[in-house]
Design a protein around this motif. Structure first.
Motif, PDB file in Angstrom:
ATOM      1  N   ILE A   1     -38.717   9.981  13.868  1.00 53.64           N
ATOM      2  CA  ILE A   1     -38.963   8.616  14.335  1.00 53.64           C
ATOM      3  C   ILE A   1     -40.121   8.603  15.332  1.00 53.64           C
ATOM      4  O   ILE A   1     -40.952   7.683  15.338  1.00 53.64           O
ATOM      5  CB  ILE A   1     -37.692   8.010  14.963  1.00 53.64           C
ATOM      6  CG1 ILE A   1     -36.641   7.754  13.884  1.00 53.64           C
ATOM      7  CG2 ILE A   1     -38.014   6.692  15.672  1.00 53.64           C
ATOM      8  CD1 ILE A   1     -35.321   7.215  14.413  1.00 53.64           C
ATOM      9  N   ALA A   2     -40.189   9.635  16.170  1.00 51.53           N
ATOM     10  CA  ALA A   2     -41.288   9.723  17.143  1.00 51.53           C
ATOM     11  C   ALA A   2     -42.633   9.821  16.423  1.00 51.53           C
ATOM     12  O   ALA A   2     -43.623   9.207  16.853  1.00 51.53           O
ATOM     13  CB  ALA A   2     -41.085  10.927  18.054  1.00 51.53           C
TER      14      ALA A   2
ATOM     15  N   ALA B   1     -29.345  17.466  13.293  1.00 51.59           N
ATOM     16  CA  ALA B   1     -29.817  16.315  12.524  1.00 51.59           C
ATOM     17  C   ALA B   1     -30.356  15.230  13.449  1.00 51.59           C
ATOM     18  O   ALA B   1     -31.359  14.571  13.150  1.00 51.59           O
ATOM     19  CB  ALA B   1     -28.687  15.760  11.661  1.00 51.59           C
ATOM     20  N   PHE B   2     -29.704  15.052  14.607  1.00 52.21           N
ATOM     21  CA  PHE B   2     -30.171  14.069  15.591  1.00 52.21           C
ATOM     22  C   PHE B   2     -31.567  14.443  16.096  1.00 52.21           C
ATOM     23  O   PHE B   2     -32.467  13.591  16.158  1.00 52.21           O
ATOM     24  CB  PHE B   2     -29.204  13.992  16.768  1.00 52.21           C
ATOM     25  CG  PHE B   2     -29.790  13.325  17.982  1.00 52.21           C
ATOM     26  CD1 PHE B   2     -29.903  11.944  18.051  1.00 52.21           C
ATOM     27  CD2 PHE B   2     -30.252  14.083  19.056  1.00 52.21           C
ATOM     28  CE1 PHE B   2     -30.464  11.322  19.166  1.00 52.21           C
ATOM     29  CE2 PHE B   2     -30.812  13.477  20.170  1.00 52.21           C
ATOM     30  CZ  PHE B   2     -30.916  12.094  20.230  1.00 52.21           C
ATOM     31  N   LEU B   3     -31.760  15.710  16.452  1.00 53.09           N
ATOM     32  CA  LEU B   3     -33.059  16.147  16.962  1.00 53.09           C
ATOM     33  C   LEU B   3     -34.163  15.986  15.921  1.00 53.09           C
ATOM     34  O   LEU B   3     -35.268  15.537  16.233  1.00 53.09           O
ATOM     35  CB  LEU B   3     -32.972  17.608  17.418  1.00 53.09           C
ATOM     36  CG  LEU B   3     -32.149  17.862  18.685  1.00 53.09           C
ATOM     37  CD1 LEU B   3     -32.042  19.353  18.948  1.00 53.09           C
ATOM     38  CD2 LEU B   3     -32.755  17.155  19.878  1.00 53.09           C
ATOM     39  N   ILE B   4     -33.839  16.344  14.668  1.00 57.00           N
ATOM     40  CA  ILE B   4     -34.824  16.199  13.594  1.00 57.00           C
ATOM     41  C   ILE B   4     -35.202  14.729  13.419  1.00 57.00           C
ATOM     42  O   ILE B   4     -36.387  14.379  13.338  1.00 57.00           O
ATOM     43  CB  ILE B   4     -34.276  16.780  12.280  1.00 57.00           C
ATOM     44  CG1 ILE B   4     -34.166  18.312  12.378  1.00 57.00           C
ATOM     45  CG2 ILE B   4     -35.174  16.390  11.099  1.00 57.00           C
ATOM     46  CD1 ILE B   4     -33.478  18.946  11.196  1.00 57.00           C
ATOM     47  N   SER B   5     -34.192  13.859  13.383  1.00 53.82           N
ATOM     48  CA  SER B   5     -34.454  12.437  13.177  1.00 53.82           C
ATOM     49  C   SER B   5     -35.202  11.827  14.358  1.00 53.82           C
ATOM     50  O   SER B   5     -36.063  10.965  14.182  1.00 53.82           O
ATOM     51  CB  SER B   5     -33.141  11.682  12.947  1.00 53.82           C
ATOM     52  OG  SER B   5     -32.583  12.047  11.710  1.00 53.82           O
ATOM     53  N   PHE B   6     -34.878  12.283  15.575  1.00 55.67           N
ATOM     54  CA  PHE B   6     -35.603  11.790  16.740  1.00 55.67           C
ATOM     55  C   PHE B   6     -37.081  12.144  16.638  1.00 55.67           C
ATOM     56  O   PHE B   6     -37.955  11.302  16.896  1.00 55.67           O
ATOM     57  CB  PHE B   6     -35.006  12.379  18.021  1.00 55.67           C
ATOM     58  CG  PHE B   6     -35.687  11.875  19.276  1.00 55.67           C
ATOM     59  CD1 PHE B   6     -35.268  10.704  19.884  1.00 55.67           C
ATOM     60  CD2 PHE B   6     -36.754  12.568  19.823  1.00 55.67           C
ATOM     61  CE1 PHE B   6     -35.893  10.230  21.024  1.00 55.67           C
ATOM     62  CE2 PHE B   6     -37.391  12.096  20.964  1.00 55.67           C
ATOM     63  CZ  PHE B   6     -36.964  10.928  21.576  1.00 55.67           C
TER      64      PHE B   6
ATOM     65  N   THR C   1     -32.378   4.958   9.439  1.00 57.65           N
ATOM     66  CA  THR C   1     -32.449   6.379   9.758  1.00 57.65           C
ATOM     67  C   THR C   1     -31.163   6.898  10.396  1.00 57.65           C
ATOM     68  O   THR C   1     -30.708   8.002  10.043  1.00 57.65           O
ATOM     69  CB  THR C   1     -33.663   6.685  10.653  1.00 57.65           C
ATOM     70  OG1 THR C   1     -34.860   6.333   9.954  1.00 57.65           O
ATOM     71  CG2 THR C   1     -33.722   8.161  11.016  1.00 57.65           C
ATOM     72  N   PRO C   2     -30.521   6.166  11.343  1.00 55.60           N
ATOM     73  CA  PRO C   2     -29.238   6.662  11.863  1.00 55.60           C
ATOM     74  C   PRO C   2     -28.189   6.856  10.755  1.00 55.60           C
ATOM     75  O   PRO C   2     -27.402   7.806  10.795  1.00 55.60           O
ATOM     76  CB  PRO C   2     -28.811   5.570  12.846  1.00 55.60           C
ATOM     77  CG  PRO C   2     -30.099   4.973  13.309  1.00 55.60           C
ATOM     78  CD  PRO C   2     -30.986   4.978  12.099  1.00 55.60           C
TER      79      PRO C   2
END
Length: 216
Positions: free
Chosen positions: A74-75, A66-71, A109-110
């Motif tokens: 956001i990018a 989930a962190f990688l997807i959100s990063f 988003t976090p």
């Protein structure tokens, strides 16, 4: 007020809005990383510690994914904002309001990432995350329309670039919205939709821009 001073104030306002947006996005990414689970103190010899680490990361794989997807999401948001706002000449009240709403959705988003990483195959949690992203892409589309309507871009900018941005962000808003019922029916196949849409729309838009340039 002389025209040159008005122009300088307008440029300064656009730059301040861009710098502020960059700072907020940087904070959001930092908060995103702070939410990642960290292994507790490890015990035993090096082999046992390695086993404990692997077990821990496996147990929290959904949260790291989930962190990688959100990063990445956001990018995408930041790069789109960067490409547009480096050509912005002036800002108005409505543009500032839309940009602040867009930043609000970046900041949460976090929180939505934490929600989506809890539990498996939970359509409601997925809908919260996907719905927030669909709204964010929609807000950015409205922001671009505001730039076009009030002619807030530099005179040197290429109008085709703003239309190109719309052709990219509108399908992304639709993809996140459509992924909500897809997730309810097909589970994680909905993530494939998130990955495919930017690739396909980007390819189509690149071909469209090439045809325009060849026709000039």
């Amino acid at each position: 007020m002389p025209e040159s001073l008005r122009s300088e104030e307008a440029t300064s306002g656009a730059e301040r809005l861009t710098f502020f947006s960059d700072a907020v996005i940087a904070i959001a990414i930092t908060l995103l990383a702070l939410e990642l689970p960290v292994p507790e103190e490890l015990t035993g010899d090096s082999g046992e510690q390695m086993t404990e680490m692997i077990t821990f990361f496996s147990a929290h794989a959904d949260e790291y994914l989930a962190f990688l997807i959100s990063f990445l999401v956001i990018a995408i948001h930041w790069s789109t904002h960067f490409r547009v706002f480096r050509q912005v000449r002036d800002v108005n009240a409505r543009l500032i309001q839309l940009n602040l709403l867009w930043l609000l959705l970046i900041v949460i988003t976090p929180f939505t990432t934490k929600i989506i990483s809890l539990g498996e195959n939970n359509p409601l949690r997925f809908a919260v995350y996907a719905g927030a992203q669909a709204l964010q892409f929609t807000v950015f589309a409205l922001l671009v329309l505001q730039l076009i309507k009030h002619k807030l871009m530099l005179t040197s900018h290429d109008p085709a670039q703003l239309r190109s941005t719309l052709r990219r962000v509108v399908p992304m808003a639709a993809a996140f919205a459509v992924s909500i019922p897809v997730y309810a029916l097909a589970g994680r196949w909905a993530f494939v939709l998130w990955a495919l849409v930017p690739i396909v729309t980007g390819r189509i838009d690149d071909l469209h821009l090439r045809r325009i340039r060849r026709g000039r």
